[in-house]
Scaffold this motif. Structure first.
Motif, mmCIF file in Angstrom:
data_model
loop_
_atom_site.group_PDB
_atom_site.id
_atom_site.type_symbol
_atom_site.label_atom_id
_atom_site.label_comp_id
_atom_site.label_asym_id
_atom_site.label_seq_id
_atom_site.Cartn_x
_atom_site.Cartn_y
_atom_site.Cartn_z
ATOM 1 N N THR A 324 0.825 -1.199 0.000
ATOM 2 C CA THR A 324 0.000 0.000 0.000
ATOM 3 C C THR A 324 0.859 1.249 0.000
ATOM 4 O O THR A 324 0.567 2.223 -0.702
ATOM 5 C CB THR A 324 -0.925 0.004 1.231
ATOM 6 N N LEU A 328 0.960 4.252 -2.878
ATOM 7 C CA LEU A 328 0.841 5.685 -2.618
ATOM 8 C C LEU A 328 1.977 6.460 -3.282
ATOM 9 O O LEU A 328 1.755 7.497 -3.922
ATOM 10 C CB LEU A 328 0.850 5.948 -1.112
ATOM 11 N N ASP A 389 -9.406 10.967 2.995
ATOM 12 C CA ASP A 389 -8.227 11.510 2.319
ATOM 13 C C ASP A 389 -8.125 11.002 0.885
ATOM 14 O O ASP A 389 -7.787 11.758 -0.029
ATOM 15 C CB ASP A 389 -6.956 11.122 3.086
ATOM 16 N N PHE A 390 -8.429 9.720 0.675
ATOM 17 C CA PHE A 390 -8.273 9.141 -0.655
ATOM 18 C C PHE A 390 -9.293 9.721 -1.636
ATOM 19 O O PHE A 390 -9.001 9.882 -2.819
ATOM 20 C CB PHE A 390 -8.395 7.613 -0.578
ATOM 21 N N SER A 391 -10.472 10.038 -1.147
ATOM 22 C CA SER A 391 -11.470 10.667 -2.021
ATOM 23 C C SER A 391 -11.016 12.057 -2.443
ATOM 24 O O SER A 391 -11.197 12.458 -3.605
ATOM 25 C CB SER A 391 -12.822 10.752 -1.300
ATOM 26 N N ILE A 393 -7.931 12.992 -2.793
ATOM 27 C CA ILE A 393 -6.849 12.796 -3.764
ATOM 28 C C ILE A 393 -7.427 12.574 -5.164
ATOM 29 O O ILE A 393 -6.973 13.164 -6.152
ATOM 30 C CB ILE A 393 -5.958 11.615 -3.347
ATOM 31 N N ILE A 433 -1.272 13.056 0.051
ATOM 32 C CA ILE A 433 -0.462 11.837 0.051
ATOM 33 C C ILE A 433 0.655 11.943 1.087
ATOM 34 O O ILE A 433 0.944 10.987 1.823
ATOM 35 C CB ILE A 433 0.119 11.575 -1.357
ATOM 36 N N ILE A 498 -4.633 4.825 -6.316
ATOM 37 C CA ILE A 498 -5.373 5.351 -5.170
ATOM 38 C C ILE A 498 -6.633 4.526 -4.915
ATOM 39 O O ILE A 498 -6.979 4.230 -3.762
ATOM 40 C CB ILE A 498 -5.734 6.831 -5.410
ATOM 41 N N VAL A 501 -5.579 1.327 -3.257
ATOM 42 C CA VAL A 501 -5.248 1.554 -1.844
ATOM 43 C C VAL A 501 -6.512 1.648 -1.003
ATOM 44 O O VAL A 501 -6.615 1.050 0.078
ATOM 45 C CB VAL A 501 -4.403 2.842 -1.698
ATOM 46 N N GLU A 502 -7.486 2.377 -1.495
ATOM 47 C CA GLU A 502 -8.729 2.523 -0.733
ATOM 48 C C GLU A 502 -9.439 1.182 -0.569
ATOM 49 O O GLU A 502 -9.978 0.886 0.498
ATOM 50 C CB GLU A 502 -9.643 3.529 -1.429
#
Length: 517
Positions: A324, A328, A389-391, A393, A433, A498, A501-502
């Motif tokens: 992961t 990133l 956070d991923f959203s 990004i 990130i 991304i 990762v999510e």
């Protein structure tokens, strides 16, 4: 109050970025003027204007390929060393040395303008700036200082606030730079006053950093591996504290259950003063109100392996594994390739038809780029309340991809600024990130971690800049905006890691913190 304000890095960032905006505008206009004069003197009056413009664009592109390569690539030699030195000694080192290098190296531009020195002297400026750490080491120090002085919950906001300060300062500097360049001239030395203002701001930024900026005190440890020993000591301290907390919680729960059953009562000092009930309770009482049973519990707790106890204490907190973590980094690198490649082409693209901007419009264009820092800051403040956070990004990556695709069809000035407006959240991904990565490492390693990340971004930035400028030089005669379409495609591809990762983090699997070397 003054002591509190001295802990902020934002004044250094603002002064440095305004100075950089002045310098960048002066350099671009000086390079264009030099090559325009050379081409005018070597071309016959019968030569076509389009051919002359193309040759001028090729010369400017070639200059920036060499200049960017030297100024960015050489930073790799010193960034990690300065970052590690900053971790061991003072965070100021990673900020002061690059600022001093900027002040010395960029003063050469003033000499080139005043004494009409060869343009190749600017490559010496790039070399000196790169060896002193340049933007790579400087921004590593800034990000490490901001991270170490902020909590995990507010780190994303704190980092994007610093980026916003950087952008607003660049916006102001870009707006002012065009007017200063055109309206404040000295005889036979256009741009000298703009460069002098830039050097003065660099000096003020460096002075503030040395004299006023307050950084957190370092915890000293001796030995060549002091940072590793310090981390291990901190880890042992944390594990013991967790053991004590678990044992204390278990003890309190037993006493609470006994109180509920009216078996014992506790005096003001916390000692057990009387008991009621059966003989089982009598057997539990010992000196100072503790029980033999509790002593056995505490012994058992302290015999538990630290990593097992830590895993239980953090069972609801999922940290990314190495795969992961690599995803990133890969997403950040892909996105940086897309942005750096396209952004390095834009200043050259606007100088020729169909836009053909002067210094004032170049300043406006740079200002629109820096305005994105402010809109990205507002975006983080808005989205962080309802999204992960991923959203955020992904939103930033899609924003840039859409805007740069519109830029591929720009033929009028207003369409350029529409494309910039669509990119309003383009600067959210990289700070976010960094924030996610910083939550997975110890505070004493921020400098080294961000240094490695910035080195990777610098390497990919140099490669992307060179490739995209070469593509622009090869296609400017028939389709000069092809590189913008390529940038949009790469930006879309950076969304894939991304999403992976999510999905990985949403699975109910127990990830563990990445161990330090």
């Amino acid at each position: 109050m003054c002591e509190f304000l001295r802990s902020f890095i934002e004044p250094v960032v603002a002064l440095d970025q305004i100075a950089s905006a002045f310098y960048d505008t002066a350099l671009l206009m000086m390079v264009q003027a030099r090559y325009s004069a050379i081409n005018s003197s070597t071309c016959s009056p019968m030569s076509a204007n389009d051919t002359t413009e193309d040759e001028e664009q090729d010369c400017v592109s070639h200059f920036y390929i060499i200049y960017n390569t030297l100024s960015r690539l050489l930073t790799i030699l010193s960034t990690f060393y300065f970052a590690k030195l900053g971790d061991l000694r003072s965070r100021k080192i990673t900020i002061i040395v690059p600022l001093l290098g900027c002040l010395i190296s960029r003063s050469l531009l003033l000499l080139v303008i005043l004494w009409d020195l060869p343009l190749d002297m600017m490559f010496a400026t790039a070399t000196l700036n790169g060896l002193s750490g340049g933007f790579t080491a400087y921004w590593t120090g800034v990000m490490a200082l901001v991270s170490i002085t902020s909590s995990e919950n507010k780190r994303s906001i704190r980092l994007i606030t610093t980026e916003c300060t950087y952008g607003l300062a660049g916006f102001i500097g870009s707006i002012l730079s065009g007017y200063i360049f055109l309206h404040f001239k000295s005889p036979n030395s256009n741009g000298s006053i703009l460069v002098a203002c830039s050097l003065a701001l660099y000096f003020f930024s460096l002075s503030y950093c040395i004299l006023a900026l307050k950084v957190p005190p370092k915890i000293k440890a001796s030995g060549p591996h002091s940072d590793k020993k310090l981390n291990k000591a901190n880890a042992r301290f944390t594990d013991k504290s967790q053991c004590d907390n678990v044992g204390s919680s278990y003890k309190n729960s037993l006493i609470h259950e006994a109180q509920q059953a009216n078996r014992i009562s506790i005096d003001e000092t916390g000692s057990i003063s009387r008991f009621e009930g059966n003989d089982e309770i009598e057997n539990l009482i010992s000196v100072n109100g503790q029980t033999e049973e509790m002593s056995r519990v505490m012994d058992t707790v302290h015999r538990i392996k630290p990593h097992s106890l830590a895993a239980d204490a953090h069972k609801d907190k999922h940290y990314p594994d190495k795969v992961t973590f690599s995803l990133l980094i890969g997403a950040g690198i892909l996105y940086d390739i897309a942005t750096k490649g396209a952004i390095d082409v834009l200043p050259i693209f606007v100088l020729k038809k169909p836009l053909q901007w002067n210094a004032v419009w170049v300043g406006y264009g740079n200002a629109s780029e820096y305005a994105i820092y402010f809109t990205s800051f507002l975006g983080v403040c808005l989205f962080c309340k309802w999204t992960k956070d991923f959203s955020m990004i992904v939103i930033g990556m899609v924003s840039f991809s859409s805007g740069i695709l519109i830029m591929a069809f720009v033929k009028w000035t207003y369409l350029y600024f529409i494309a910039r407006a669509v990119m309003m959240f383009a600067l959210i991904p990289l700070p976010t990130i960094r924030s996610v990565i910083s939550k997975q490492i110890e505070g004493t390693s921020y400098g080294k971690a961000f240094g490695v990340l910035q080195i990777l971004l610098t390497l990919t930035g140099v490669i992307a800049s060179t490739i995209f400028l070469k593509i622009y030089m090869s296609t400017q005669g028939w389709y000069p905006t092809l590189c913008f379409i390529l940038s949009s495609i790469i930006s879309c591809l950076s969304v894939i890691p991304i999403i992976i990762v999510e999905r990985r983090l949403s699975e109910p699997s127990g990830y563990s913190r990445i161990p330090e070397d």
